[in-house]
Design an enzyme around this catalytic site. Structure first.
Site, PDB file in Angstrom:
ATOM      1  CG  HIS A  84       1.483   3.418   1.995  1.00  0.00           C
ATOM      2  ND1 HIS A  84       1.067   2.551   1.010  1.00  0.00           N
ATOM      3  CD2 HIS A  84       0.674   4.504   1.919  1.00  0.00           C
ATOM      4  CE1 HIS A  84       0.046   3.086   0.354  1.00  0.00           C
ATOM      5  NE2 HIS A  84      -0.202   4.276   0.878  1.00  0.00           N
ATOM      6  CB  SER A  85      -1.659   1.316   3.307  1.00  0.00           C
ATOM      7  OG  SER A  85      -2.976   0.847   3.159  1.00  0.00           O
ATOM      8  CE1 TYR A  86      -0.646  -6.273   7.196  1.00  0.00           C
ATOM      9  CE2 TYR A  86       1.167  -5.923   5.647  1.00  0.00           C
ATOM     10  CZ  TYR A  86       0.586  -6.651   6.670  1.00  0.00           C
ATOM     11  OH  TYR A  86       1.221  -7.757   7.174  1.00  0.00           O
TER      12      TYR A  86
END
Length: 243
Positions: A84-86
């Site tokens: 997720h995300s980073y």
């Protein structure tokens, strides 16, 4: 939530994004485990309950090794690896190094860096400078947290939970450039990109478009960036059907 018909038990390794920890996957992990699946939600070094390990030396390589160690020490194979995300940068590094342990990879509103890029490099210029400026209070080595509202979390109880758990991000995780031997996830047979659109983080669409362009499976979820908090059941359905 029940399993789809004829599905086999799967092993999920869920990798959180910046400022978060394994705690953020609790709603998703609870649903998947209740449906008979095995779930690991490692917290990356220096975050969450591992905040006491935060140092200026913690970088992207540290976090890639965190996840690789889970795969090795738990003797995991054919996993569904979710970033997720980073965490997209983390799972990209993991997939490049131990592709033989990964059955499929899922990028949940996540960055997909190419070799030679850092997490900072993939940000829009105006956002990049703002992030650098925000590290001043820690002499440049941590990035302060964002609010749960920024991540599209609208429920007040959920906002309070997320805000109480998020911790500063070691900034070297954003400045270290990743080194890959192949294009991102090139040796993983099943690849899925999930774009969160309501509200969107506008800079994520570049990764969705790039995934579509090279033939990955891709879909949109009409929810905020922290979909594991805002729409855990819908996310689980996607992971079980397409992950």
């Amino acid at each position: 939530m029940s399993q789809p018909e004829n599905s086999n038990p799967k092993t999920f390794v869920l990798v959180h994004g910046a400022f978060h920890g394994g705690w953020c996957w609790r709603p998703v992990a609870d649903i998947l485990r209740a449906a008979g699946h095995t779930v690991f939600t490692p917290t990356l070094t220096g975050l969450g309950e591992r905040l006491h390990l935060l140092t200026p030396e913690v970088n992207l390589s540290t976090h890639i090794q965190d996840v690789m160690s889970v795969l090795e020490w738990e003797n995991l194979r054919d996993v569904v690896l979710v970033g997720h995300s980073y965490g997209g940068g983390v799972v990209t590094g993991v997939a490049d190094r131990v592709a033989d342990r990964i059955g499929s990879i899922v990028y949940l509103d996540a960055v997909v860096p190419t070799s030679g890029q850092s997490m900072l490099d993939v940000q829009p210029q105006e956002r990049r400078q703002g992030m650098i400026d925000r590290t001043a209070s820690s002499n440049g080595w941590t990035l302060p947290t964002n609010s749960a509202e920024y991540y599209g979390v609208t429920d007040k109880a959920d906002q309070a939970w997320v805000d109480s758990k998020c911790t500063p991000q070691p900034f070297a995780t954003f400045t270290q450039k990743i080194t890959l031997s192949d294009p991102p996830a090139a040796r993983i047979a099943r690849r899925l990109y999930i774009l969160c659109t309501n509200p969107p983080l506008p800079y994520m669409r570049q990764f969705y478009d790039a995934a579509v362009a090279v033939g990955w499976n891709a879909l949109e979820m009409e929810t905020g960036h922290d979909a594991m908090v805002t729409e855990p059941e819908a996310l689980c359905r996607i992971l079980l059907e397409q992950g």
